[in-house]
Design an enzyme around this catalytic site. Structure first.
Site: not given
Length: 529
Positions: A107-108, A112, A117, A173, A179-180, A187, A472
């Site tokens: 988890r970063s 998710d 994660s 956001c 990382g993820g 984008y 997504y």
């Protein structure tokens, strides 16, 4: 059961686990014992190990758990959470989890969309990168090293306080972990001018399944290709990315224009479909459609909001819009100039004068949600849109984000990195619904609404496959069997996310992790698993 090798280890184990688990030799006891022994500094790492026996366990688990849909009493919880502070901790976690047959979730930022994660049906450990947040910007070379636990917003804050003419083309956001995000492409408002964030990765540090720390020079080039958009929790643990930064003006111009159905929103959106992907790459116009109260009648109606970000001043923007998109009716009062970094707050509905400190917040948008995605290659007819509007009324919060492509995205080859959604895409659709009640009835109402809208849109979006965006995350499109992942099952969802790049990703996975140690419900499998 192996005994701890020193009184210190025995003491630390008693602090971390209840005595019955220690005497039983449980897998997570063996894992923690291994971790303390391998770390080289058991006292230090013990401060970053959390078990249900620890008073801070729940707060650490929930701190970056962004979707409350996965924070229920029935949601599977990790046996152990580790929050490493250096590479040796990460290496020890990988090796000890593998040796003890424990599943690993990484988890970063905790964003998710299906909770992968921090949730698993298998006995699992969370490797939480919350302490790995260093950001080092080199203005002279226009590059930066960014650790995987840093957020997009933290990077933007560092940029605006260092040199506001430098940017990085990822999302709006701020609480999303870098990382993820880059593992899935990433984008934002600069996608038409600079592509996705993963296009700008020039080096990386990863820990592979054998515990080795690798950089671009020491990992094979195929691995470097795969980690830039091929999905996280698959080829190794990303420790840090080195990225090229891009140039932006010291100020950009943003705008927001809202139109209801009574204000001819249908024709306006139809026109947007043929303009937003063709206009200058310096202008990004995001569409957002959803239910609202009509400003004219006070009745509930569908509203379309157009958010714009222009790499230039307001005078040039107004002239451009008058020439290319006069139907929008943009006026000076709709426009505000600000730094590009702060404009990302504007795109997440913060007022134009919001403090840049908000970029650093990790817990702004915590709610229950469900999402899906599509890519559109032909304008959707007005008659189809008219029927779509009527579908928004059954739920309180349901909306579509419409992100224009074109520009440089038409010039980057689909196999340059695993992110394959390039030439020919007019725009991407993100479907979102949110709810507050902790109720399965309410949750099913919103999720079923989204599935109905998604089915309705099927004939009007990309086909063979119906493409989707891995960031997504949507388990509706297919899942792996975690006990026996097959190529055939994985290819159902894999080709939607990666197109023809999926087979190359499978070959890389087969080479670097043939036992499929790093895996989740939508991670690329090795061929022989």
């Amino acid at each position: 059961m192996n005994s701890p090798s020193s009184p210190l280890l025995s003491f630390l184990l008693l602090l971390l686990l209840p005595f019955p688990l220690i005497t039983s030799g449980s897998p997570h006891y063996q894992f923690i014992q291994c971790l303390l022994q391998r770390s080289g500094d058991p006292t230090t790492i013990s401060k970053h190990i959390y078990t249900p026996n620890n008073a801070s366990y729940s707060s650490v688990l929930e701190y970056t758990l962004q979707d409350l849909r996965f924070n229920t009493t029935s949601t599977p919880k990790p046996l152990v959470i580790v929050t490493p502070t250096n590479v040796s901790h990460i290496q020890a976690v990988v090796l000890c989890a593998r040796e003890n047959g424990l599943h690993l979730r990484i988890r970063s930022g905790g964003h998710d969309y299906e909770g992968l994660s921090y949730v698993s049906v298998l006995p699992f450990i969370i490797l939480d990168m919350i302490n790995m947040t260093a950001i080092n910007i080199d203005v002279a070379s226009k590059s930066a090293w960014v650790q995987a636990g840093a957020t997009i917003g933290e990077l933007y804050y560092q940029l605006v306080t260092t040199d506001r003419t430098l940017a990085f083309p990822v999302g709006v956001c701020g609480s999303v972990g870098i990382g993820g995000h880059l593992s899935g492409g990433g984008y934002g408002t600069l996608v038409r001018k600079y592509g996705v964030g993963a296009d700008h990765i020039i080096d990386a540090h990863i820990v592979d399944v054998n515990g080795r720390l690798l950089d671009r020079a020491s990992m094979e080039e195929d691995v470097f290709w795969a980690i830039r958009g091929g999905g996280g929790n698959t080829y190794g643990v990303v420790v840090a990315w080195k990225v090229n930064l891009v140039s932006v003006p010291s100020n950009v111009t943003v705008f927001l224009v809202q139109r209801s159905l009574e204000q001819n929103a249908t024709k306006l959106f139809y026109r947007w479909q043929t303009v937003a992907n063709q206009i200058t790459e310096d202008l990004y116009i995001l569409g957002e459609m959803g239910k609202t109260n009509s400003s004219q009648t006070g009745n509930t109606s569908v509203n379309i909001r157009f958010y714009g970000n222009y790499q230039g001043g307001v005078d040039d923007l107004l002239q451009l819009m008058e020439e290319r998109f006069p139907e929008l009716g943009l006026v000076r009062e709709d426009c505000t100039e600000m730094s590009w970094q702060e404009s990302n707050l504007f795109f997440t509905s913060f007022p134009a004068n919001s403090s840049s400190q908000l970029l650093r917040s990790r817990t702004i948008f915590r709610r229950r949600s469900k999402s899906k995605s599509d890519y559109v290659k032909e304008p959707i007819p007005e008659a189809v849109l008219e029927k779509l509007w009527n579908m928004f009324y059954p739920v309180e919060v349901g909306f579509l984000y419409l992100a224009p492509y074109g520009g440089v995205m038409n010039r980057i080859h689909e196999s340059s990195i695993p992110y394959s959604h390039r030439a020919g895409i007019l725009y991407q659709i993100g479907y979102f619904t949110y709810w507050d009640e902790d109720s399965s009835i309410v949750a099913n109402k919103h999720i079923n609404w989204m599935r109905k809208v998604y089915r309705y849109m099927g004939p009007y979006v990309s086909k063979n496959p119906r493409s989707a965006y891995i960031n997504y995350r949507d388990l509706d499109i297919g899942v792996n069997n975690l006990y026996n992942t097959s190529y055939e099952k994985a290819s159902i969802w894999g080709r939607k996310y990666f197109g023809d790049n999926f087979d190359r990703l499978v070959r890389v996975k087969t080479k670097v992790d043939p036992s499929n140690f790093l895996r989740n419900e939508q991670s690329v499998p090795p061929t022989l698993s």
